[in-house]
Every structure is written in structure tokens, then in C-alpha cells.
Design an enzyme around this catalytic site. Structure first.
Site, short mmCIF file in Angstrom:
data_model
loop_
_atom_site.label_atom_id
_atom_site.label_comp_id
_atom_site.label_asym_id
_atom_site.label_seq_id
_atom_site.Cartn_x
_atom_site.Cartn_y
_atom_site.Cartn_z
N TYR A 270 -0.94 -1.07 10.56
CA TYR A 270 -1.31 -1.42 9.29
C TYR A 270 -0.20 -0.87 8.14
O TYR A 270 0.45 -1.60 7.33
CB TYR A 270 -2.74 -0.74 8.83
CG TYR A 270 -3.01 -1.05 7.18
CD1 TYR A 270 -3.64 -2.05 6.88
CD2 TYR A 270 -2.72 -0.04 6.39
CE1 TYR A 270 -4.10 -2.34 5.43
CE2 TYR A 270 -3.20 -0.06 5.13
CZ TYR A 270 -3.63 -1.25 4.57
OH TYR A 270 -3.88 -1.46 3.38
N SER B 272 0.94 -1.19 0.03
CA SER B 272 0.06 0.07 -0.14
C SER B 272 0.90 1.22 -0.14
O SER B 272 2.11 1.07 0.37
CB SER B 272 -0.88 0.13 1.40
OG SER B 272 -1.56 1.20 1.54
N1 LIG Z 1 -8.77 -0.96 -0.92
C1 LIG Z 1 -7.65 0.17 -0.79
O1 LIG Z 1 -7.90 0.95 -0.39
C2 LIG Z 1 -6.36 -0.60 -0.64
C3 LIG Z 1 -6.16 -1.90 -0.49
N2 LIG Z 1 -5.03 -2.27 -0.13
C4 LIG Z 1 -4.46 -3.83 -0.04
O2 LIG Z 1 -5.19 -4.58 -1.07
C5 LIG Z 1 -5.55 -5.96 -0.52
C6 LIG Z 1 -6.95 -6.09 -0.95
O3 LIG Z 1 -7.80 -5.44 -0.16
P1 LIG Z 1 -9.21 -5.07 -0.71
O4 LIG Z 1 -9.54 -5.63 -1.66
O5 LIG Z 1 -9.31 -3.45 -0.80
O6 LIG Z 1 -10.01 -5.37 0.53
P2 LIG Z 1 -11.47 -6.13 0.67
O7 LIG Z 1 -11.91 -6.28 2.24
O8 LIG Z 1 -12.40 -5.86 -0.43
O9 LIG Z 1 -10.94 -7.71 0.18
C7 LIG Z 1 -10.21 -8.31 1.18
C8 LIG Z 1 -9.93 -9.86 0.42
O10 LIG Z 1 -9.23 -10.56 1.54
C9 LIG Z 1 -9.96 -11.84 2.06
N3 LIG Z 1 -9.65 -11.81 3.40
C10 LIG Z 1 -9.90 -10.82 4.37
N4 LIG Z 1 -9.45 -11.55 5.63
C11 LIG Z 1 -9.22 -12.80 5.31
C12 LIG Z 1 -8.48 -13.83 5.98
N5 LIG Z 1 -8.61 -13.84 7.48
N6 LIG Z 1 -8.24 -15.09 5.44
C13 LIG Z 1 -8.29 -15.23 4.21
N7 LIG Z 1 -8.95 -14.23 3.41
C14 LIG Z 1 -9.36 -12.95 3.81
C15 LIG Z 1 -11.53 -11.43 1.52
O11 LIG Z 1 -12.29 -12.45 1.62
P3 LIG Z 1 -12.94 -13.15 2.86
O12 LIG Z 1 -13.89 -12.13 3.52
O13 LIG Z 1 -14.17 -13.97 1.99
O14 LIG Z 1 -12.09 -14.09 3.53
C16 LIG Z 1 -11.33 -10.49 0.67
O15 LIG Z 1 -11.45 -11.57 -0.52
C17 LIG Z 1 -5.03 -5.67 1.08
O16 LIG Z 1 -3.87 -6.58 1.02
C18 LIG Z 1 -5.03 -4.38 1.35
O17 LIG Z 1 -4.38 -3.95 2.13
C19 LIG Z 1 -3.81 -1.49 -0.43
C20 LIG Z 1 -4.02 -0.26 -0.60
C21 LIG Z 1 -5.36 0.25 -0.78
C1 LIG Z 2 -5.36 2.51 5.06
C2 LIG Z 2 -6.30 1.56 4.42
O1 LIG Z 2 -6.88 0.71 5.12
C3 LIG Z 2 -6.24 1.33 2.90
N1 LIG Z 2 -6.60 0.13 2.57
C4 LIG Z 2 -4.80 1.74 2.22
O2 LIG Z 2 -4.10 0.75 2.47
O3 LIG Z 2 -4.81 2.55 1.93
#
Ligand SMILES: NC(=O)C1=CN([C@@H]2O[C@H](COP(=O)(O)OP(=O)(O)OC[C@H]3O[C@@H](n4cnc5c(N)ncnc54)[C@H](OP(=O)(O)O)[C@@H]3O)[C@@H](O)[C@H]2O)C=CC1
Ligand SMILES: CC(=O)[C@H](N)C(=O)O
Length: 256
Positions: free
Chosen positions: A150, A137
Site C-alpha cells: 500500500y 498518503s
Molecule cells: N481514509 C484514510 O485514512 C486515508 C485514505 N487515503 C486515500 O484516499 C483515497 C480515498 O479513500 P477513502 O475515501 O478513505 O476510502 P473509502 O473506502 O471510504 O472510499 C473509496 C472510494 O473508492 C471507490 N473504489 C474502491 N474500489 C474501487 C474500484 N475497484 N473501482 C472503482 N472505485 C473503487 C469506492 O467506491 P465503490 O466501492 O462504490 O467502488 C469509494 O468511492 C484512497 O486513495 C486512499 O488510499 C490516504 C490516506 C489516508
Molecule cells: C494505511 C491505510 O490504509 C490508510 N488509508 C492510510 O493511507 O493511512
């Protein structure tokens, strides 16, 4: 066509990665906790793209369930592309969050991708080809923008990727760190934030398509929202310029 394993494939960024990789003809292993969502996605991708899609329901905060994914990586059809995407944030501030929640965050954001990578990378190196994609991120570079650990877990995804690239690049393994900025997914709701209050949100399809453009160019670090890549290059150059100065046998003059 190489096989790909995507963690966190049931929604958000991971589901779009699954879609785009299936469109490129890759067979997939989809990992997340929500079996119903994985089943629906797998059915849809098989029907639209004619690919094979396996599913593993696993909670990656649970070491025993991580082992099931590790076993699949080590024993099934070889995994040529590993997308370490599953991740989360916590809702409470660092002062208020429960110890167990912090530990679970480290297990999901740091330990699971580390163990899955270790399971996959030896085979990739011995085959002389493969790719590891680690979703960090921009918060990993700007940890002051959010509370708690985080940002530190996301900084790990960057430095972990750089270390792997150095060690396994010569063996033919490509390692990419992807640093998204704020992206329109459910992560905000899951971590107690109102998405309507977030500035500069990127749509998830734009984010994943940009990350894959960086992948195709074999970028080591892809920062989709950063307009001027020279800012990242200057940051890296400053880091590397310090390196020759670390091997001194005595403290710097300002400490003596
Ligand atoms: N969206 C944003 O603004 C940003 C996101 N990111 C990163 O991108 C990645 C994806 O995030 P994003 O798509 O936004 O988040 P979402 O919450 O939309 O999706 C998260 C995914 O991870 C899975 N997940 C969550 N917890 C678990 C667990 N304990 N075990 C297995 N799977 C899990 C969820 O599925 P399920 O609940 O079915 O397990 C889901 O498929 C993350 O690493 C996040 O840190 C980075 C920067 C910005
Ligand atoms: C701060 C957050 O939770 C976000 N998903 C990010 O990585 O920007």
C-alpha cells in the site's frame, strides 16, 4: 466553470470532493462501482447546487472498465480537473495476501490513475489549463507504518505527481499530490482494520477542505496533518541537493 472528474466518488474522501467542487459550481463526472450511491449523490448535488452530474459505474481494477472512463475523458465535454482518489488497501499481510489481490491493488492505486491522467493531460496541456489531483498518503513517506505494498503505491502517487508537474507545469497544467493522514472513512473497515483503534483520525470534511486550500494556493504537495511545513520543505531540499551528485561516471569511493 471547469468540469471535474472524481474517481471513488461514491463515499469517503471522493464524495466530499464531489460536494465541495459542486459547491464551487463545477459540473461533475462521478466514477465508482456503486451505481446506487453515485445516483443518490448526483441527485443530491444537482438539487443543492444546480450543477450537471454524470455518472460512470466502473471497477477500476478491470482494464476494460478503465477504458470506458478513458473514452469519456477523451471524447466528452473536456475534463479540466481530474481527482484521482479511488484507492484501497488489502486486509492480509504481504506474506499472506493472494497474488490476484496484490495485482488488483496495483491496478486500482497505480495503473488506473496513470491511464486516466494520460487521457486527460494532453487536452489540458493543449488548452493551456487544467489540474490533476493525486491522492497519495502520508504512508507513502512512512511505508514502515503498514504492511505490504500500500505504502509503495502511495509513494508512486507522490513521485508520479512530481514528475507530471515538472513535465506539464510549463504547459499550464497544475499537479497536486495530496497526502492525507488517517482519515475517518470506510477504507479502514474495507481493509480489515477497526477504526476505533486508529490514532489521530482526521474528519473527512476537514481533510478535503484543507486539501482544497492547498489546491487554491497551487501547492505541489499538500500534507493536511503536518503542522510544520518546514519539515516537508527540508525533506525536499535534501532530495534536490543530492541531484547534482548522481551524474558521476564512477562508483563512489566507499565502493572501491
Ligand atoms: N481514509 C484514510 O485514512 C486515508 C485514505 N487515503 C486515500 O484516499 C483515497 C480515498 O479513500 P477513502 O475515501 O478513505 O476510502 P473509502 O473506502 O471510504 O472510499 C473509496 C472510494 O473508492 C471507490 N473504489 C474502491 N474500489 C474501487 C474500484 N475497484 N473501482 C472503482 N472505485 C473503487 C469506492 O467506491 P465503490 O466501492 O462504490 O467502488 C469509494 O468511492 C484512497 O486513495 C486512499 O488510499 C490516504 C490516506 C489516508
Ligand atoms: C494505511 C491505510 O490504509 C490508510 N488509508 C492510510 O493511507 O493511512
Amino acid at each position: 466553470m471547469p468540469n471535474a472528474l472524481v474517481t471513488g466518488a461514491s463515499g469517503g474522501i471522493g464524495a466530499f470532493y464531489a460536494d465541495r467542487l459542486a459547491a464551487r459550481g463545477h459540473d461533475l463526472v462521478l466514477v465508482a462501482r456503486s451505481t446506487d450511491k453515485l445516483e443518490a449523490l448526483a441527485r443530491d448535488l444537482r438539487a443543492r447546487y444546480g450543477i450537471q452530474a454524470e455518472m460512470i459505474t466502473a471497477d477500476l481494477t478491470d482494464p476494460a472498465q478503465v477504458v470506458r472512463v478513458v473514452d469519456r475523458i477523451r471524447s466528452g465535454t473536456p475534463i479540466d480537473i481530474l481527482i484521482n482518489n479511488a484507492g484501497a488497501n488489502v486486509a492480509s499481510s504481504f506474506a499472506k495476501v493472494a497474488d490476484a489481490e496484490l495485482e488488483a491493488l496495483i491496478r486500482l492505486n497505480v495503473t488506473a490513475p496513470t491511464l486516466l491522467t494520460r487521457a486527460a493531460i494532453a487536452g489540458m496541456a493543449s488548452r493551456g489549463t487544467g489540474a490533476i489531483v493525486n491522492i497519495g498518503s502520508v504512508i507513502g513517506l512512512a511505508t514502515e507504518l503498514t504492511s505490504g505494498i500500500y505504502g509503495a503505491t502511495k509513494a508512486y502517487m507522490l513521485t508520479f505527481s512530481q514528475s507530471l508537474a515538472h513535465e506539464f507545469g510549463p504547459a499550464g497544467v497544475y499537479v497536486q499530490a495530496v497526502l492525507p493522514g488517517a482519515t475517518r472513512t470506510d477504507i479502514w473497515r474495507h481493509s480489515g482494520r477497526n477504526i476505533d483503534e486508529i490514532d489521530g483520525l482526521m474528519e473527512v470534511d476537514d481533510l478535503v477542505d484543507a486539501a482544497l486550500a492547498g489546491f487554491d494556493r497551487r501547492e505541489a504537495v499538500t500534507i493536511p496533518p503536518l503542522p510544520d511545513v518546514r519539515q516537508w520543505e527540508a525533506f525536499e531540499a535534501a532530495r534536490l541537493a543530492m541531484r547534482p551528485n548522481f551524474a558521476n561516471g564512477k562508483p563512489a569511493g566507499r565502493y572501491v
